[in-house]
Design an enzyme around this catalytic site. Structure first.
Site, short mmCIF file in Angstrom:
data_model
loop_
_atom_site.label_atom_id
_atom_site.label_comp_id
_atom_site.label_asym_id
_atom_site.label_seq_id
_atom_site.Cartn_x
_atom_site.Cartn_y
_atom_site.Cartn_z
CB VAL A 267 -0.94 0.01 1.22
CG1 VAL A 267 -1.89 1.20 1.14
CG2 VAL A 267 -1.72 -1.28 1.31
CE1 TYR A 268 5.67 5.30 3.04
CE2 TYR A 268 7.10 4.05 1.57
CZ TYR A 268 6.87 5.16 2.36
OH TYR A 268 7.84 6.12 2.45
N GLY A 269 3.99 1.51 -1.02
CA GLY A 269 4.67 1.61 -2.31
C GLY A 269 3.76 2.13 -3.40
CB THR A 271 0.81 6.03 -1.39
OG1 THR A 271 1.93 5.65 -0.58
CG2 THR A 271 -0.44 5.33 -0.88
CE LYS A 272 6.11 8.12 0.37
NZ LYS A 272 6.15 9.57 0.64
#
Length: 433
Positions: A267-269, A271-272
């Site tokens: 999820v973090y990846g 968004t980035k």
């Protein structure tokens, strides 16, 4: 006018005159100090150039073609290096005055370290976070650290006392458009204008497969990292377009920014990666404006965001490639302050740093964590004291930061030319074999 009032006016004029002469004297001392530093650097560079040329001519052994190549290469490097350094000096002089800065997610970790570095550089900073209590506590702490840091550094650098920064704070949920609008209005009311806006607010929620993330986890990560950056960037662009001098916006890169896979932080990846697409789009949208759109890549920083859910194996890797927030901030802030144009990437993990980390990997074991994963690095309070003392010193890391990516290309090109000279000379001496 009575005699008492006249005497008071005369005393005041004498006092102001004394202060004026004091400022002129201190300014003269500072100028002499700076001039002496430049002379020392110039002599060091000339001695280094002399040594390089002496070695090169010794290798050429009177070969006229090699001598011509040596002189041509040397003049090319000197000319290119002179232009690069002149550009950096001019940019620093032009933007050495106070900058007005807004940083989201700045009550802890890297955001707090960035705010501290800007403030200590004499800038005026607005910090923001969801929690009003955290904002109040951080503002008070940064102000105290600034006062203590100035007391430490002013004994070494008299200029520090004259460049005292300011810090203000407001609570803000970056995923709430109304909150972000209030943040911008608050910043303008306190600072007058905004030169730099840094979207640092972010969250991760630990390392685990996507199936183990709850709906709330996913919503918080996407809302903070992606939606928050979109809303903040929109507000910053709106504000900076209304300013005659424009401004600069930085979005923070992270794992996944380049489109690579990020297992256990999917999820973090995502968004980035989305922020990188946003960056490319905004470069075209803001092409003819005075608003600069940039990215900042801090690499892997020892913060709560990174350490949440980290395994023992993760921590062993962190020993090699991670750095403390204060170290990263010291590298990023000077380049953020002097950025120009648009589309710039301010990275901590530059090619020389990556090379250095790989070469010294065996020395970095147990640097931050022991074999059981227990933290070995100092608490923030102790780190800040060391940070304040070290800012007055010029380090090897600072030297690496002085070079832009183009400068490293020039250095690399020169090393290839020099290697060619050595190989040509060796080939000539071994032609009979």
């Amino acid at each position: 006018m009575n005699s008492g009032h006249a005497v008071a006016c005369i005393d005041r004029l004498k006092s102001e005159q004394s202060l004026l002469f004091t400022d002129i004297y201190e300014g003269s001392i500072d100028n002499v100090f700076n001039f002496t530093s430049f002379i020392e650097k110039f002599l060091a560079i000339m001695l280094a150039n002399g040594a390089i040329l002496a070695i090169a001519f010794r290798i050429s052994d009177g070969n006229s073609q090699l001598d011509t190549l040596i002189w041509s290469s040397w003049f090319a490097v000197v000319f290119g290096g002179t232009m690069i350094w002149a550009n950096q000096v001019l940019e620093y002089r032009c933007k050495s005055g106070p900058q007005n800065v807004v940083i989201t997610g700045s009550t802890r970790g890297l955001g707090k370290a960035l705010a501290r570095e800007f403030i200590f550089s004499g800038d005026h900073v607005v910090i923001a976070s969801r929690s009003p209590d955290s904002v109040r506590t951080t503002v008070a702490q940064l102000q105290q650290e600034l006062n203590e840091g100035i007391a430490i550094s002013s004994t070494r650098t008299p200029e520090t006392q004259k460049r005292k920064g300011k810090v203000f704070g407001i609570s803000c949920d970056v995923s709430n458009a109304e909150d972000v609008k209030k943040l911008a209005e608050f910043a303008v009311s306190k600072l007058g204008s905004i030169d730099i806006w840094i979207n640092n607010a972010g969250t991760n929620k630990g390392f685990r497969p996507l199936m183990q993330f709850t709906d709330e986890d996913i919503n918080q990560i996407v809302s903070t990292n992606l939606i928050g950056s979109l809303i903040c960037t929109r507000e910053a662009i709106r504000l900076m377009k209304s300013q005659e001098k424009g401004g600069h916006i930085f979005n923070m890169d992270g794992a996944g920014s380049g489109g690579s896979s990020t297992p256990l932080t999917a999820v973090y990846g995502a968004t980035k990666c989305g922020l990188r697409q946003l960056h490319a789009s905004l470069l075209k949208e803001c092409k003819r404006s005075k608003v600069g759109i940039h990215t900042a890549s801090p690499g892997m920083v020892l913060t709560d965001l990174l350490l949440s859910g980290a395994s023992l194996q993760n921590k062993k890797m962190f020993n090699i490639i991670c750095e403390l927030p204060e170290t990263v901030a010291r590298s990023l802030v000077p380049r953020m302050r002097t950025v120009k144009g648009t589309g710039k990437a301010v990275d901590y993990l530059t090619p020389p740093r990556i090379l250095l980390a790989l070469i010294t990997a065996w020395l970095r074991r147990d640097r931050w964590f022991d074999e059981k994963g227990k933290a070995l690095y100092a608490a923030e309070t102790d780190r800040v004291r060391i940070w304040a003392e070290s800012r007055a010193r010029f380090t090897f890391n600072d030297a690496m930061d002085l070079y832009s990516n183009g400068s490293w290309v020039s250095v690399f090109s020169f090393s290839i030319v020099f290697s060619f000279i050595i190989l040509s000379s060796s080939g000539g001496s071994m032609s009979g074999t």
